[in-house]
Design an enzyme around this catalytic site. Structure first.
Site, short mmCIF file in Angstrom:
data_model
loop_
_atom_site.label_atom_id
_atom_site.label_comp_id
_atom_site.label_asym_id
_atom_site.label_seq_id
_atom_site.Cartn_x
_atom_site.Cartn_y
_atom_site.Cartn_z
N GLU A 93 -4.28 -0.33 -9.95
CA GLU A 93 -2.99 0.17 -9.62
C GLU A 93 -2.15 -1.24 -9.59
O GLU A 93 -2.43 -2.01 -8.83
CB GLU A 93 -2.50 0.83 -8.71
N CYS A 106 3.23 -6.20 -6.96
CA CYS A 106 1.93 -5.97 -5.97
C CYS A 106 0.82 -5.84 -6.75
O CYS A 106 0.73 -4.98 -7.68
CB CYS A 106 2.49 -4.57 -4.97
N CYS A 113 -12.09 -0.53 -2.67
CA CYS A 113 -12.12 -1.35 -1.42
C CYS A 113 -13.32 -0.84 -0.67
O CYS A 113 -13.53 0.44 -0.52
CB CYS A 113 -10.81 -1.34 -0.90
N CYS A 117 -10.63 1.83 5.67
CA CYS A 117 -9.50 2.18 6.68
C CYS A 117 -9.25 3.59 6.29
O CYS A 117 -9.15 3.94 5.52
CB CYS A 117 -8.16 1.18 6.19
N CYS A 120 -6.22 5.05 4.23
CA CYS A 120 -5.91 4.24 2.92
C CYS A 120 -6.89 5.17 1.77
O CYS A 120 -7.89 5.46 2.12
CB CYS A 120 -6.35 2.99 2.92
N GLY A 160 -7.99 -3.04 -2.74
CA GLY A 160 -8.88 -4.09 -2.37
C GLY A 160 -8.62 -5.14 -1.20
O GLY A 160 -7.45 -5.09 -0.78
N GLU A 161 -9.73 -5.68 -0.83
CA GLU A 161 -9.58 -6.76 0.06
C GLU A 161 -9.60 -8.25 -0.40
O GLU A 161 -10.65 -8.83 -0.78
CB GLU A 161 -10.64 -6.53 1.43
N SER A 215 -3.07 -6.87 8.64
CA SER A 215 -2.94 -5.48 8.93
C SER A 215 -3.68 -5.14 10.20
O SER A 215 -4.70 -5.25 10.29
CB SER A 215 -3.63 -4.60 7.94
N LEU A 216 -2.75 -4.87 10.90
CA LEU A 216 -2.82 -5.02 12.54
C LEU A 216 -3.11 -3.14 12.88
O LEU A 216 -3.95 -2.96 13.37
CB LEU A 216 -2.17 -5.45 13.53
N ASN A 291 2.13 6.27 4.49
CA ASN A 291 2.13 6.94 3.48
C ASN A 291 1.20 8.24 3.63
O ASN A 291 0.00 7.87 3.75
CB ASN A 291 1.92 6.32 2.20
N CYS A 334 -0.13 3.40 -2.18
CA CYS A 334 -1.20 3.01 -1.96
C CYS A 334 -2.62 3.77 -2.66
O CYS A 334 -3.28 4.44 -1.95
CB CYS A 334 -1.59 2.62 -0.64
N1 SAH Z 1 -7.00 -5.09 2.17
C1 SAH Z 1 -5.90 -5.62 2.41
C2 SAH Z 1 -4.75 -5.76 1.49
C3 SAH Z 1 -4.62 -4.24 0.64
S1 SAH Z 1 -3.84 -2.98 1.61
C4 SAH Z 1 -5.42 -5.24 3.82
O1 SAH Z 1 -5.77 -4.17 4.67
O2 SAH Z 1 -4.27 -5.71 4.36
C5 SAH Z 1 -2.05 -3.32 1.90
C6 SAH Z 1 -1.42 -2.77 3.07
O3 SAH Z 1 -1.37 -1.32 2.96
C7 SAH Z 1 -2.29 -2.85 4.32
O4 SAH Z 1 -1.62 -3.43 5.45
C8 SAH Z 1 -2.84 -1.44 4.57
O5 SAH Z 1 -3.21 -1.48 5.83
C9 SAH Z 1 -1.58 -0.67 4.14
N2 SAH Z 1 -2.01 0.74 3.63
C10 SAH Z 1 -3.11 1.34 3.30
N3 SAH Z 1 -2.84 2.79 3.10
C11 SAH Z 1 -1.72 2.97 3.65
C12 SAH Z 1 -0.80 4.19 3.66
N4 SAH Z 1 -1.59 5.49 3.52
N5 SAH Z 1 0.39 3.88 4.37
C13 SAH Z 1 0.75 2.79 4.76
N6 SAH Z 1 0.29 1.77 4.62
C14 SAH Z 1 -1.04 1.60 4.06
#
Ligand code: SAH
Length: 345
Positions: A93, A106, A113, A117, A120, A160-161, A215-216, A291, A334
């Site tokens: 995507e 984006c 990935c 998380c 996600c 992806g990371e 991403s904290l 989301n 996402c």
């Molecule tokens: N792997 C990387 C980059 C891809 S994710 C990372 O973790 O930062 C990009 C951002 O979207 C990250 O901050 C991730 O935590 C966030 N994200 C993933 N799923 C989400 C969701 N359901 N709602 C909001 N943000 C989300």
């Protein structure tokens, strides 16, 4: 002989390779411009090269194929979501977001990935493979071709990371800002990581002017561990130390992403604790209303809570913004577009 992935070649590599094929060194500039400035999809379009050379290139290399397999366009704000088909049947995507100051794309850096998380959708089936630098570029090029829009910013925030695909991402960053290519300034690029501390130290040595987003999503390890497996590998203290070092080395402000999840990480205490931990750092907090992902149990904090969370941080001098939601009518957050597609198959 296996064909070479020409779109992923850095300029010097292309130059060297063409020399090996018996071509003069100015050829590299011509070919590079066709690939990265004019963004052609096949060698036949490189009309200032002889037919014989085009044939030779065709036999020795390929231009990463990419095809739109689904597209959603928001009627509200023009956001475009793309599902692309790549070599080997992988689908990824990408999103085109329109802002007053320009268009941002984006892009994905991996198919799936492996970071796991909990909120996600991209990580539900793990990682299928890394994307090549050419495949990262081709998402931008295809969007420019398809939409007729110019792209002025890129965020590595799709599936992806990025730091788990380090070499290819570095090649991408080099190619995307090359003076003979797209010439996108690193200041217009944001790389988002869930916090791979070791690679963050490596990245700061590259001294790039990109924005690093981390991403904290939590103010402490206890909460972070319940939503992000990576928190078991690196604790927050180590992570924040790496962030401070990053700023010191590069002079760049860090962006912290914080997805607000109802009753998980959105309390007043969470905001206060977060402010305390970030105190004195050159940083910016981006609050993201999470989301909803149907396979996941987290739900979004209501808007009053989000505003209060932001206000608590701001009162404590932490620069904070709430991410504006784009393309809400095409509802495809996402990784969900890809999942919907895979499940249909
Ligand atoms: N792997 C990387 C980059 C891809 S994710 C990372 O973790 O930062 C990009 C951002 O979207 C990250 O901050 C991730 O935590 C966030 N994200 C993933 N799923 C989400 C969701 N359901 N709602 C909001 N943000 C989300």
């Amino acid at each position: 002989m296996e064909k070479r992935d020409i779109l992923s070649m850095r300029y010097e590599i292309l130059e060297k390779w063409l020399k090996e094929l018996g071509e003069p060194s100015f050829r590299a500039e011509q070919v590079f411009r066709w690939l990265h400035r004019k963004k052609v999809k096949n060698f036949a379009e490189m009309t200032n090269l002889s037919k014989a050379l085009r044939q030779k290139l065709e036999e020795a290399a390929y231009i990463t194929p990419i095809a739109v397999c689904k597209k959603l366009v928001s009627q509200e704000d023009g956001t475009r979501k793309y599902l692309f088909a790549l070599e080997g049947g992988s689908v990824i995507e990408s999103v085109l977001m329109k802002y007053e100051y320009g268009n941002t794309v984006c892009i994905s850096t991996q198919v799936g990935c492996r970071m796991g998380c909990r909120f996600c959708a991209s990580t539900l089936e793990g990682v299928e493979r890394n994307l090549t630098a050419g495949e990262m570029l081709s998402q931008i090029y295809e969007i420019e071709r398809e939409s007729g829009e110019r792209v002025s910013g890129v965020v590595l925030m799709g599936s992806g990371e990025p730091l788990d695909n380090y070499e290819n991402v570095m090649d991408f960053l080099e190619l995307v800002h090359h003076e003979k290519g797209l010439q996108l300034g690193h200041r217009h690029i944001t790389l988002s990581t869930c916090g791979l501390v070791e690679q963050m130290y490596r990245l700061m040595e590259e001294k790039l002017q990109i924005t690093l987003a981390v991403s904290l999503h939590a103010p402490n390890d206890a909460i972070r561990k319940t939503i992000m497996p990576i928190a078991n590998r690196y604790n927050m203290e180590e992570l924040l130390r790496a962030c401070r070092a990053y700023t010191e080395k590069t002079g760049r402000r860090i962006t912290f992403e914080y997805a607000l999840m109802k009753s998980v990480n959105d309390s007043d205490d969470c905001a206060k604790e977060l402010a305390e931990r970030l105190h004195g750092m050159l940083c910016h907090v981006n609050l993201i209303p999470v989301n909803d992902v149907k396979e996941r149990s987290f739900s979004r904090s209501d808007s009053e809570r989000i505003k209060r969370f932001a206000a608590l941080l701001q009162k404590r001098s932490v620069e904070t913004t709430i991410r504006r939601k784009l393309g809400s009518d095409i509802d495809a957050a996402c990784g969900q577009l890809r999942r919907g597609y895979l499940q249909q198959e």
